[in-house]
Design an enzyme around this catalytic site. Structure first.
Site, PDB file in Angstrom:
ATOM      1  N   ASP A  75       0.970  -1.706   0.019  1.00 55.30           N
ATOM      2  CA  ASP A  75      -0.154   0.095   0.439  1.00 55.30           C
ATOM      3  C   ASP A  75       0.871   1.191  -0.077  1.00 55.30           C
ATOM      4  OD1 ASP A  75       0.924  -0.844   2.748  1.00 55.30           O
ATOM      5  OD2 ASP A  75      -0.341   0.513   3.684  1.00 55.30           O
ATOM      6  N   GLU A 169      -0.384  -1.474   5.754  1.00 55.45           N
ATOM      7  CA  GLU A 169       1.186  -0.705   6.424  1.00 55.45           C
ATOM      8  C   GLU A 169       1.108   1.033   6.675  1.00 55.45           C
ATOM      9  OE1 GLU A 169       4.562   0.924   8.023  1.00 55.45           O
ATOM     10  OE2 GLU A 169       3.579   1.590   6.083  1.00 55.45           O
ATOM     11  N   GLU A 170       0.406   1.325   5.975  1.00 58.23           N
ATOM     12  CA  GLU A 170       0.951   3.614   6.077  1.00 58.23           C
ATOM     13  C   GLU A 170      -0.401   3.572   6.844  1.00 58.23           C
ATOM     14  OE1 GLU A 170       3.235   4.692   4.919  1.00 58.23           O
ATOM     15  OE2 GLU A 170       3.899   3.960   3.579  1.00 58.23           O
TER      16      GLU A 170
HETATM   17 ZN   LIG Z   1       6.538   2.394   4.441  1.00 62.35          ZN
END
Ligand SMILES: [Zn+2]
Length: 402
Positions: A75, A169-170
């Site tokens: 992502d 993850e973001e």
């Molecule tokens: Zn990253």
């Protein structure tokens, strides 16, 4: 590796804050599916696209060798436009400012960026200036795929590699459904860092604080003595936060901060969302306490208002876990050296999937990818630095195989 990278960044995988689905956006799966197919075509074993959108695969190693994990996220950040990425390859960079053609006001200037000034002669990849590039973390993805593609045809002793490509993850949720036991690695590495040679073994400890302010609505024509405006109370609260210190825009290195990242407000209700960060858990507590005090002061100034503070743990500094596994750090430093670089230990002013995974019992430091200026329209990556990261991964798998 470059061919893969240029292909991956064109796929929109932007995550979304506050979504109720997992992954937060279905489009992340476009890349996950493609990666699963690609790893299958490369002949990796156990290739799986999990129900949560993670891609797993195994590169078998020498008989009896340890199992290590290599992890990157598909992502991209919701902070910066991430759809319709048009990557531009500036071959044999001659020095000077790089003006991005899609928005000529976006200039990558070596005078402001020593790392770029040092990369004359490199091949530099940027976006066209209207979107991020997505080297965070598609550089890491391309490096891992290329490294395992290379390793599978070489005879040298090596570790068994478990590959994982995560989602979201973001938005701080990359490890949310990660089953460490099923993954089956004794250590792992995220390829999600930046400058060449860097090995990051320390992250922030992180919390989110949500301050809800309830005012009292009244028709503005007849509001005298009745109206309590939550918009103004929220504005006063935000103005009372530290500015010269304890803010992302005025701190660096080990200094922590409290950071209002989102405000929604109407006369009746206002919500201020803050993130609180520090490398030191005691200081993290102090910063959280400061937010509580400033929130309580709203009610002291306006007793008719009601204020509620909710604190949520996001992730913990992975340092204390990593320190118990010196072999994991030593192997990475050895690999960086074998790739012809000087290892640089640094700390992350942020988090990684590795912070959560370390907390869950899988020590996971973070290795550089060669990308720079993350979360910016002026993001860029040196192809030569990315190649050095891929070479580091190859060496790392061999070090563990020995
Ligand atoms: Zn990253």
């Amino acid at each position: 590796m470059l061919e893969r990278f240029l292909r991956y960044v064109r796929i929109d995988t932007q995550a979304e804050e506050g979504a109720s689905t997992y992954p937060s956006t279905a489009k992340q799966l476009d890349l996950s599916r493609l990666l699963a197919d690609e790893l299958r075509d490369l002949g990796l074993a156990d290739v799986e696209l999990s129900e949560h959108g993670y891609v797993f695969a195994t590169l078998p190693g020498t008989l009896g060798a340890p199992v290590i994990g290599l992890i990157a996220h598909v992502d991209t950040t919701p902070e910066t436009p991430g759809g319709g990425v048009v990557p531009i390859l500036h071959e044999d960079y001659a020095g000077g400012a790089i003006i991005l053609p899609g928005d000529p006001s976006q200039v990558i200037d070596p005078a402001e960026e020593p790392a770029l000034a040092e990369r004359v002669g490199h091949d530099i990849v940027t976006s066209d200036g209207t979107t991020l590039l997505g080297a965070d973390d598609k550089a890491g993805v391309a490096e891992i795929v290329s490294a395992v593609a290379y390793l599978r045809n070489t005879p040298e002793p090596r570790a068994t590699v478990r590959v994982a490509f995560t989602v979201d993850e973001e938005v701080g949720r990359g490890a949310e459904h990660f089953d460490v036991e099923a993954f089956g690695a004794e250590a792992a590495y995220t390829l999600d860092g930046s400058g060449i040679g860097e090995l990051e073994i320390e992250t922030f400890s992180a919390r989110q604080v949500r301050v809800t302010i309830r005012g009292r609505g009244a028709h503005p024509g007849t509001a005298k003595g009745k109206l309590v405006n939550a918009v103004k109370l929220a504005a006063d609260f935000v103005a009372s936060l530290p500015q010269g210190s304890l803010s992302p825009e005025t701190t660096e290195g080990r200094e922590g901060f409290v950071h209002p990242s989102r405000v929604t407000a109407s006369v009746e209700d206002a919500v201020v969302v803050l993130i609180v960060r520090d490398h030191d858990d005691e200081l993290l507590d102090q910063h959280t306490e400061l937010v509580r005090r400033l929130a309580a002061a709203i009610e002291e100034r306006e007793p008719r208002a009601r204020v509620q503070v909710e604190v949520q743990e996001t992730y913990r500094n992975m340092r204390s876990v990593i320190d118990q596994h010196p072999r994991v750090v030593a192997a990475a430093e050895e690999a960086i050296r074998r790739a012809g670089l000087e290892p640089v230990r640094s700390l992350i002013r942020g988090g990684t999937d590795g912070a959560r995974l370390s907390e869950m019992g899988l020590p996971t430091p973070n290795i550089f990818t060669g990308g720079q200026n993350y979360h910016s329209l002026r993001e860029w990556a040196s192809v030569q630095d990315m190649a050095a990261a891929a070479a580091t991964v190859v060496e790392l798998v061999r070090v563990w195989g020995e």
